[in-house]
Design a protein around this motif. Structure first.
Motif, PDB file in Angstrom:
ATOM      1  N   GLY A 124      30.542 -86.158  74.154  1.00 47.87           N
ATOM      2  CA  GLY A 124      29.704 -85.537  73.126  1.00 47.87           C
ATOM      3  C   GLY A 124      30.263 -85.665  71.726  1.00 47.87           C
ATOM      4  N   LEU A 125      30.888 -86.796  71.426  1.00 41.39           N
ATOM      5  CA  LEU A 125      31.585 -86.946  70.146  1.00 41.39           C
ATOM      6  C   LEU A 125      30.618 -86.978  68.958  1.00 41.39           C
ATOM      7  N   SER A 126      29.564 -87.770  69.051  1.00 38.87           N
ATOM      8  CA  SER A 126      28.604 -87.820  67.940  1.00 38.87           C
ATOM      9  C   SER A 126      27.916 -86.480  67.755  1.00 38.87           C
ATOM     10  N   ALA A 127      27.561 -85.829  68.864  1.00 38.34           N
ATOM     11  CA  ALA A 127      26.930 -84.508  68.771  1.00 38.34           C
ATOM     12  C   ALA A 127      27.878 -83.497  68.138  1.00 38.34           C
ATOM     13  N   ALA A 128      29.171 -83.560  68.484  1.00 36.86           N
ATOM     14  CA  ALA A 128      30.153 -82.650  67.905  1.00 36.86           C
ATOM     15  C   ALA A 128      30.353 -82.923  66.417  1.00 36.86           C
ATOM     16  N   ASP A 129      30.301 -84.182  66.043  1.00 47.69           N
ATOM     17  CA  ASP A 129      30.403 -84.550  64.630  1.00 47.69           C
ATOM     18  C   ASP A 129      29.239 -83.934  63.842  1.00 47.69           C
ATOM     19  N   ARG A 130      28.027 -84.048  64.386  1.00 47.66           N
ATOM     20  CA  ARG A 130      26.867 -83.444  63.720  1.00 47.66           C
ATOM     21  C   ARG A 130      27.015 -81.927  63.623  1.00 47.66           C
ATOM     22  N   TYR A 131      27.570 -81.332  64.660  1.00 45.48           N
ATOM     23  CA  TYR A 131      27.778 -79.880  64.724  1.00 45.48           C
ATOM     24  C   TYR A 131      28.700 -79.422  63.587  1.00 45.48           C
ATOM     25  N   VAL A 132      29.788 -80.168  63.399  1.00 47.13           N
ATOM     26  CA  VAL A 132      30.731 -79.819  62.334  1.00 47.13           C
ATOM     27  C   VAL A 132      30.096 -80.026  60.962  1.00 47.13           C
ATOM     28  N   ARG A 133      29.443 -81.162  60.776  1.00 52.03           N
ATOM     29  CA  ARG A 133      28.841 -81.468  59.468  1.00 52.03           C
ATOM     30  C   ARG A 133      27.752 -80.474  59.091  1.00 52.03           C
ATOM     31  N   ALA A 134      27.081 -79.932  60.084  1.00 53.69           N
ATOM     32  CA  ALA A 134      26.024 -78.959  59.813  1.00 53.69           C
ATOM     33  C   ALA A 134      26.581 -77.564  59.500  1.00 53.69           C
ATOM     34  N   GLY A 135      27.904 -77.410  59.535  1.00 52.05           N
ATOM     35  CA  GLY A 135      28.520 -76.125  59.221  1.00 52.05           C
ATOM     36  C   GLY A 135      28.379 -75.086  60.312  1.00 52.05           C
ATOM     37  N   ARG A 136      28.159 -75.544  61.542  1.00 54.51           N
ATOM     38  CA  ARG A 136      27.893 -74.597  62.634  1.00 54.51           C
ATOM     39  C   ARG A 136      29.168 -74.064  63.292  1.00 54.51           C
ATOM     40  N   TRP A 137      30.286 -74.768  63.141  1.00 52.79           N
ATOM     41  CA  TRP A 137      31.507 -74.383  63.850  1.00 52.79           C
ATOM     42  C   TRP A 137      31.984 -72.965  63.498  1.00 52.79           C
ATOM     43  N   PRO A 138      32.081 -72.603  62.197  1.00 51.18           N
ATOM     44  CA  PRO A 138      32.589 -71.256  61.879  1.00 51.18           C
ATOM     45  C   PRO A 138      31.737 -70.136  62.453  1.00 51.18           C
ATOM     46  N   GLY A 139      30.420 -70.320  62.464  1.00 52.51           N
ATOM     47  CA  GLY A 139      29.555 -69.237  62.917  1.00 52.51           C
ATOM     48  C   GLY A 139      29.263 -69.240  64.401  1.00 52.51           C
ATOM     49  N   GLY A 141      31.162 -71.122  66.838  1.00 57.19           N
ATOM     50  CA  GLY A 141      32.319 -71.344  67.694  1.00 57.19           C
ATOM     51  C   GLY A 141      32.351 -72.726  68.320  1.00 57.19           C
ATOM     52  N   PRO A 142      33.155 -72.898  69.370  1.00 61.06           N
ATOM     53  CA  PRO A 142      33.338 -74.216  69.976  1.00 61.06           C
ATOM     54  C   PRO A 142      32.045 -74.772  70.575  1.00 61.06           C
ATOM     55  N   VAL A 143      31.997 -76.077  70.662  1.00 60.14           N
ATOM     56  CA  VAL A 143      30.864 -76.729  71.318  1.00 60.14           C
ATOM     57  C   VAL A 143      31.032 -76.590  72.834  1.00 60.14           C
ATOM     58  N   PRO A 144      29.958 -76.804  73.610  1.00 58.37           N
ATOM     59  CA  PRO A 144      30.080 -76.721  75.074  1.00 58.37           C
ATOM     60  C   PRO A 144      31.075 -77.744  75.614  1.00 58.37           C
ATOM     61  N   LEU A 145      31.655 -77.434  76.754  1.00 61.19           N
ATOM     62  CA  LEU A 145      32.581 -78.357  77.392  1.00 61.19           C
ATOM     63  C   LEU A 145      31.864 -79.649  77.779  1.00 61.19           C
ATOM     64  N   ALA A 146      32.620 -80.761  77.747  1.00 57.40           N
ATOM     65  CA  ALA A 146      32.045 -82.082  77.997  1.00 57.40           C
ATOM     66  C   ALA A 146      32.530 -82.632  79.338  1.00 57.40           C
ATOM     67  N   ARG A 147      32.221 -83.875  79.594  1.00 60.78           N
ATOM     68  CA  ARG A 147      32.541 -84.543  80.865  1.00 60.78           C
ATOM     69  C   ARG A 147      33.732 -85.469  80.681  1.00 60.78           C
ATOM     70  N   ARG A 148      34.736 -85.378  81.555  1.00 64.00           N
ATOM     71  CA  ARG A 148      35.901 -86.259  81.482  1.00 64.00           C
ATOM     72  C   ARG A 148      35.498 -87.693  81.821  1.00 64.00           C
ATOM     73  N   VAL A 149      36.073 -88.639  81.085  1.00 65.63           N
ATOM     74  CA  VAL A 149      35.786 -90.053  81.326  1.00 65.63           C
ATOM     75  C   VAL A 149      36.801 -90.661  82.289  1.00 65.63           C
ATOM     76  N   SER A 150      38.076 -90.407  82.080  1.00 62.61           N
ATOM     77  CA  SER A 150      39.104 -90.941  82.975  1.00 62.61           C
ATOM     78  C   SER A 150      38.815 -90.519  84.408  1.00 62.61           C
ATOM     79  N   GLY A 151      38.821 -91.496  85.308  1.00 66.01           N
ATOM     80  CA  GLY A 151      38.563 -91.211  86.708  1.00 66.01           C
ATOM     81  C   GLY A 151      37.107 -91.188  87.102  1.00 66.01           C
ATOM     82  N   ALA A 152      36.191 -91.267  86.136  1.00 64.27           N
ATOM     83  CA  ALA A 152      34.766 -91.287  86.475  1.00 64.27           C
ATOM     84  C   ALA A 152      34.425 -92.561  87.240  1.00 64.27           C
TER      85      ALA A 152
END
Length: 323
Positions: A124-139, A141-152
């Motif tokens: 969810g890297l691009s989605a997290a980038d949009r989240y930060v740029r939109a100023g949503r992080w301070p109000g 909190g953290p974004v939802p947990l994502a899916r591990r790639v290693s071992g998939a």
């Protein structure tokens, strides 16, 4: 013009080409440029169609049957890019027209893009980038947990040059690899699936790396996508035509797939509107080979093919059908 084309006819540039390649074709080879659709194009073909011996084009434009028929002297189609499904190779074979592409030189960059899209959509890297740029992080909190790639579990649909490079990258991340191709590939240790649906049902991420064209159109059908399922991800760096795009949009918007990383689309440059609003979909504008180094190497190989054909009527890298 420093290179004579009298023996084979004039050179025609078709479609949008790398600017430096277009410039070389103009200054060194006195190439003509095919106008876009309409009366101007018709007048051009009436005046010059009988003189054209070589077309230099790209995978996005190609030489369809209609254009090929309008060029009775055509002897070669020199393609800038690995994909050539926009050129009517069957008609070319019938008429004795040779066709080239630029394999190998873009393998690594396309494979890198497949890995990058997978990392992006699962984490969810691009989605997290949009989240930060939109100023949503301070109000918020953290974004939802994502899916591990290693071992998939990674499934590669089409284990050609690019497919193997993709598999190598994921294998280095501890990912079990399986694949489906028209036939089993000798000398590889990856598990073979008998069909695309069987492959999709057994993996977390299905990476599409097949060639385009009629033979693979709709290969990733609704059945295949449903086999991939609500926890599965699709990554496509091949051609938009390979995937049933309507089914893909339906499943992504209704929870039938976990997400997708898409570099190619059925009607480029148009992207289905519903995908634009989805945070679990990463969209890139057909940029898989888009690095300075790779495009320079593609240009060099395109010109090597052109030079070889003008010199002795043969190509350096003819497409497999010409073998």
């Amino acid at each position: 013009m420093t290179t004579s084309t009298a023996a084979v006819g004039r050179i025609l540039a078709v479609g949008s080409l790398k600017p430096s390649l277009a410039q070389t074709l103009s200054t060194t080879y006195d190439a003509l440029v095919l106008p876009k659709e309409g009366p101007e194009r018709d007048r051009f073909l009436t005046e010059y169609g009988g003189e054209i011996g070589v077309v230099v084009t790209s995978g996005r434009a190609g030489v369809a049957a209609e254009l090929m028929t309008a060029l009775p002297r055509l002897g070669a189609v020199v393609n800038f890019g690995v994909g050539y499904d926009t050129t009517d190779v069957a008609l070319a074979l019938e008429r004795g027209i040779v066709v080239s592409n630029t394999p190998d030189v873009l393998t690594d960059c396309v494979a890198d893009t497949a890995l990058g899209l997978t990392l992006d959509v699962l984490r969810g890297l691009s989605a997290a980038d949009r989240y930060v740029r939109a100023g949503r992080w301070p109000g918020e909190g953290p974004v939802p947990l994502a899916r591990r790639v290693s071992g998939a579990r990674i499934g590669v649909l089409g284990l050609g040059r690019i497919g193997r490079a993709i598999a190598t990258r994921f294998a280095a991340m501890g990912c079990p690899i399986s694949y489906h191709s028209r036939r089993e590939v000798p000398g590889v240790d990856y598990a073979y699936a008998a069909s695309p649906a069987e492959l999709a049902a057994s993996v977390d991420v299905l990476v599409v790396a097949t060639s385009g064209g009629a033979a693979t159109s709709g290969l990733v059908s609704r059945e295949v996508l449903e086999a991939l399922g609500p926890q599965g991800y699709l990554v496509n760096i091949a051609r938009g035509s390979v995937v049933d795009e309507a089914a893909l949009v339906d499943l992504l918007t209704n929870g039938g797939l976990a997400g997708a990383g898409l570099d190619v689309f059925a009607a480029e440059p148009h992207v289905p509107e519903p995908l634009l609003a989805l945070d679990n979909v990463v969209l890139t504008p057909h940029l898989a080979s888009g690095t300075v180094q790779t495009r320079d190497e593609m240009e060099r190989l395109t010109l090597d093919n052109l030079t070889a054909y003008l010199a002795h009527g043969k190509l350096v890298t003819p497409v497999p059908e010409m073998g």
